[in-house]
Every structure is written in C-alpha cells, then in structure tokens.
Design an enzyme around this catalytic site. Structure first.
Site, PDB file in Angstrom:
ATOM      1  N   CYS A 194      48.758  38.768  38.209  1.00 15.02           N
ATOM      2  CA  CYS A 194      48.606  37.803  39.259  1.00 15.02           C
ATOM      3  C   CYS A 194      47.161  37.541  39.684  1.00 15.02           C
ATOM      4  CB  CYS A 194      49.356  38.467  40.574  1.00 15.02           C
ATOM      5  SG  CYS A 194      51.207  38.761  40.046  1.00 15.02           S
ATOM      6  N   HIS A 333      45.759  37.440  49.467  1.00 14.32           N
ATOM      7  CA  HIS A 333      46.602  37.355  48.183  1.00 14.32           C
ATOM      8  C   HIS A 333      48.047  37.301  48.761  1.00 14.32           C
ATOM      9  CE1 HIS A 333      48.244  38.250  44.434  1.00 14.32           C
ATOM     10  NE2 HIS A 333      48.900  39.302  44.560  1.00 14.32           N
ATOM     11  N   GLU A 344      47.357  45.061  52.389  1.00 14.59           N
ATOM     12  CA  GLU A 344      46.353  43.839  52.226  1.00 14.59           C
ATOM     13  C   GLU A 344      45.591  43.842  53.747  1.00 14.59           C
ATOM     14  OE1 GLU A 344      46.894  40.004  50.964  1.00 14.59           O
ATOM     15  OE2 GLU A 344      44.846  39.401  50.930  1.00 14.59           O
ATOM     16  N   LYS A 365      50.554  31.134  49.589  1.00 16.92           N
ATOM     17  CA  LYS A 365      52.059  31.248  49.021  1.00 16.92           C
ATOM     18  C   LYS A 365      53.131  30.870  49.863  1.00 16.92           C
ATOM     19  CE  LYS A 365      50.069  34.913  45.674  1.00 16.92           C
ATOM     20  NZ  LYS A 365      48.570  34.743  46.179  1.00 16.92           N
ATOM     21  N   HIS A 370      54.528  32.189  44.597  1.00 19.61           N
ATOM     22  CA  HIS A 370      53.595  32.886  43.887  1.00 19.61           C
ATOM     23  C   HIS A 370      53.279  32.273  42.673  1.00 19.61           C
ATOM     24  CE1 HIS A 370      50.924  35.930  42.670  1.00 19.61           C
ATOM     25  NE2 HIS A 370      51.741  36.936  42.903  1.00 19.61           N
ATOM     26  N   PHE A 429      49.521  43.226  39.069  1.00 21.13           N
ATOM     27  CA  PHE A 429      50.163  44.377  38.263  1.00 21.13           C
ATOM     28  C   PHE A 429      49.056  44.841  37.366  1.00 21.13           C
ATOM     29  CE2 PHE A 429      55.004  43.354  38.434  1.00 21.13           C
ATOM     30  CZ  PHE A 429      54.870  43.512  39.824  1.00 21.13           C
TER      31      PHE A 429
END
Lengths: 441, 84
Positions: A194, A333, A344, A365, A370, A429
């Site tokens: 991502c 994010h 976050e 998002k 996403h 990830f």
C-alpha cells in the site's frame, strides 16, 4: 613511549574531528545542495472513483463526493465484502488502440490515462534529452486481473493469452508509459504494497537529487477489484463487511464503528523536475516536493507499528529541512481499519506533540476506498491541491469520531485553510512506512 | 457455415483487431505484414481466433501463415468444430 603517546593523541584528535565535525559538515553540505536544487511538481494526472482529471477529482473531493458502490465488475455475491471504489465509466478505447488494449492489463491502462493527463499538463519536454527522462512507478499487485483470468483458464486446461506475462508483470505500466512517450532514461517500478506509490515518488525525488534524471514521471496505479484479491483481504479480516447494503458509509476513517477498508482502484501521476529547469521552460509549478522519509517496522508482516510511522514522518521532516510545527496539513494513510487509524493518530501525536492539534488532517480514502499502490500518489495530489487552493478536502462519514482518534480530521465539510506545508502518509504490508512533504514555492 | 460466410466473419474479426488500417481494404489476400501485425500480434490474433471460431490452431500448421486466407482455409478445413 612519548612518541607513541603523541601519535595516539593525534589519532584520537583525528577521530574526534571525524565524529564531531564531519557529520556537521555533511549536514551543512546536504542542506546547501538541497536549497540549490529544489524539486518541483510540474504536471498532474489522475483517474479515480470520484473523477478523472485534476479538476473533476478536486471538485468532487472538496464536495465530499462518494465513490463507493456495490461491486459491478464481477459477481461478488459469494464475497463477504461486496463493495468497492470502481471507476465506472473508464473506457480504454477512448485513448488506446485495439492491439494496445489487448496487450495491457487494466492497471496499465489506468496508469497510461493518468500519464497522458500529466504529460499534457506538464507541457513540452523537448528541451530534455530522452535518456534523461525517467519513470518511477508504484503498484502493489501489478496486472493481477490478467493473472487471475489466465490462472482460471489454465486450471481449466485452456490455452492462456500470449501476453499473460507482459500484462501481469509489475513494471508493465512503467514500461508502457516510457514506450508511449519515448522516455529512455531510468525506468523503475516499486512494489511495497500500500505504500508503493509513495516509495516510487520518493525514488523519483532521489533520481533528480542525485542527477540520474532531469524529469521523472512518477506515481502509482492499481486495479485489483477482483475476486481473488477481495477474498484474500477478506481472509485477513482487513475489509469492511458490515456496510454491503450501505456502501457510501463503509469507508469511514477515524469514525466510530469502522470495520475495515474498502477496496478501490485508480492511478495518480506526478511530473517532477528541478525548479530551475522548470522555470526556464516556463512550466506551471504546483509545489515543491521537499522531503521523503521511509522506514520499516521490522516487526510484523501486516500489523502496523507506531515507531516505524514516526520514523518515516521524522525522516521526511528532516529531509525537507523544516521544523515539525510548520506542517499545516496531513493527508493521512487512514484506511478505515479499527487498529490502523488509531496507530496513525498516535504516531502523529508523537511526532508533532502539541502542534498535532493545530494540523488539519483528512482521509481521501473515505471517498474512494483504498487504491493500494496508487493511494500515496492520489493522496499526494490531494495534498498538492490543498497547497494550491487553500482548501482541505473533508473526511466523509465522520459524524462520530472514535474516542481514540482525537485530532482534527476535517469531518464532513471542506475547510478553508491557507497551507504552506503538507505531509502525505502511506503505510504498507511488510511494515513499510513512507512520508512525503510538499511545500508551496 | 459455408466458406463465404467464414471469409466474411474472419475479415470482420480481423478488422476489429488491427489499428491504423482502412478496414474496407481488408480481403482474403491481405498479408499480415501490411495489416501491421508483427509476430507477437499474430500469436495474439490466432489466440483470439481460437476463442471466436472455436477451433484449435496447431503450432506446426500455423507457423507459415502469412495472410488472411490462411486463417479462412484453416477454419474451413476444421469447420466441424467451428460454430455455425
């Protein structure tokens, strides 16, 4: 003996000067070089679930338009997550020839569409040598639609399309962009899940700073609203499953009751070049790409870790040569997973201290889902447009915030705020964390 | 499907696969090269033709194909397996 002692002292003095003076000199040299070689954004292109083209996307974003719908591109009735941010009206025939369509996966087609816009926006690059024109692109899954379709045929003992491999390979989009425009310089593809697009943009910055290119087309592309990817993220319990009958409320970063991310697709492309050269050719300059930070959690393959996120933001701030309290806006994010948004939030508090409360934060998002490897590029475009227009787009679906998410996330309504410095986060990830800093010029 | 029908359908099929060619000029004698089809394009074309016409092209038999007529003849000779 005395001689030996004197020699030892000399050595000690030498090493002390190395330890205390040399790093200071390097820091000075580093900031001197950066101040004399600012990298700017001189072209933008985007394809997203809420609009294609910068004007359409930005108008939709500041009005809180929602691009999440029931999945249309395949029968998702057997999936637990049946919603996505798809690009409903995307027609590759409008800009590609028959053979090009057959030889490209959807993620490449999205990348090409965004690249076409960015190249037109940037204007003529004829003043540069083709070998100095680079591409640095990110994609988490590459041509996974092609992979899935061909794997299904193979398992049925049917022949597979001859372009299966060149459509699937992750560097297909970067290669096609280069081919379309004769960009004969460095051609890189980064796949860090991502955060792919964020790393690609950072790599583009490095190419320009180190003199390995004069222009870099950079960003990310992703098209993985697909049976296998949806099932795969479902199996990890990463996707939203509780809003299938109410898709527009499914992607809800920082909100109470969020239950996972919503898959999206899209592409974002930025044209980067040195400020001096951009000015010389009369290019429109959107913003400066001032800093890039990247750090690995080295802790868990999928669970986020605050330390890595803090390290990425701090590194980007240091790289930009700014003070944390100058950051006005963060494009977070913020995927809408229960754990990720809290981590976050805590990382931002750790980096910025009391100033965290002064920063406007928003989550793109919440409107488009996403877009994996494209998300950092799209988030960067939103950050750049905030600097340009003095408007922060909202985080939609934020009627009631999670008590553990207690910063200013620009809930539901756009905010007028003159911003000079914006930070864009992308975490992937593999524990990969990227932060980018854009500034007005 | 008779030979004339096959010819018409193959030409229509090829017209949908080529670029920058006046499709009204495509006929049985059109060479792949003049249609702008390189060797990889021909592999893709035959793969798509298998899907469209329900035939299987054997590698040994297609390696010398160079014009539209080669495809028409092949399908005509294997039309028991081709859809009508």
């Amino acid at each position: 003996m005395r001689l030996t002692t004197n020699r030892s002292l000399k050595y000690i003095r030498f090493w002390l000067s190395y330890v205390f003076i040399y790093p200071g000199f390097v820091t000075f040299l580093d900031s001197f070089l950066k101040s004399n070689m600012r990298i700017v954004v001189s072209g933008l292109g985007i394809v997203s679930p809420i609009g294609s083209g910068i004007d359409q996307f930005w108008s939709a974003a500041i009005n809180g338009k929602n691009g999440i719908r029931s999945i249309q591109c395949f029968d998702s009735s057997n999936n637990r997550s049946r919603i996505a941010g798809e690009i409903a009206d995307f027609d590759p025939k409008s800009f590609l020839k028959n053979k090009q369509i057959e030889q490209t996966d959807r993620f490449t087609q999205l990348a090409l569409h965004a690249a076409n816009q960015a190249m037109e926006d940037a204007g003529s690059l004829d003043c540069y040598e083709p070998r100095r024109l680079a591409v640095s692109l990110g994609s988490g899954m590459g041509g996974f639609a092609t992979f899935e379709a061909s794997a299904e045929r193979r398992l049925q003992n049917k022949a597979i399309p001859p372009f299966t491999v060149p459509r699937t390979m992750a560097n297909s989009a970067a290669a096609w962009i280069a081919t379309q425009y004769g960009l004969k310089g460095v051609n890189l593809t980064c796949s860090t899940a991502c955060s792919s697009g964020g790393n690609a943009i950072g790599m583009g910055l490095d190419l320009l700073r180190t003199g390995k290119a004069d222009v870099v087309l950079t960003g990310g592309a992703e098209a993985c609203v697909l049976p296998l990817t949806i099932a795969g993220f479902e199996a990890l319990h990463a996707l939203s499953t509780g809003f299938n009958d109410d898709p527009e409320h499914a992607s809800r970063p920082f909100a109470a009751g969020r239950d996972g991310f919503v898959m999206g697709e899209g592409a974002g492309i930025l044209v980067l070049e040195r400020e001096e050269a951009a000015k010389r050719r009369g290019a429109k300059i959107y913003a400066q790409l001032a800093g890039y930070g990247c750090a690995c959690d080295a802790a868990h393959i999928v669970a986020p870790d605050m330390d890595g996120q803090v390290a990425a933001m701090e590194t980007a701030i240091r790289d930009a040569g700014i003070k944390p309290e100058t950051v006005d806006y963060i494009n977070a994010h913020a995927t809408s997973t229960p754990l990720g948004d809290i981590v976050e939030t805590n990382a931002i508090k750790q980096v910025f201290g009391a100033h965290a409360q002064n920063i406007a934060i928003s989550a793109t998002k919440s409107m488009i889902g996403h877009t994996i490897g494209a998300s950092a590029a799209i988030g960067s475009i939103a950050a750049i447009m905030s600097l340009q227009t003095g408007i922060i787009h909202p985080t939609v679906n934020l009627d009631e915030a999670d008590p553990e998410c207690d910063l200013n996330y620009t809930p539901n309504q756009a905010l007028k705020k003159s911003a000079n410095v914006a930070l864009c986060n992308a975490f992937g990830f593999g524990g990969n964390n990227v932060s980018l800093i854009f500034a007005t010029v | 499907m008779n030979t004339e029908n096959i010819e018409e359908k193959v030409i229509e099929f090829i017209a949908s696969k080529v670029d920058d060619v006046d499709v009204s000029t495509i006929n049985a004698t059109s060479e792949f090269e003049e249609l702008g089809l390189d060797s990889m394009d021909r592999v893709q074309l035959l793969f798509d033709a298998e899907e469209t016409f329900g035939v299987t092209f054997e590698d040994d038999e297609v390696k010398d194909f160079h014009c539209v007529k080669d495809i028409i003849d092949y399908i005509s000779n294997h039309q028991s397996s081709a859809p009508s």
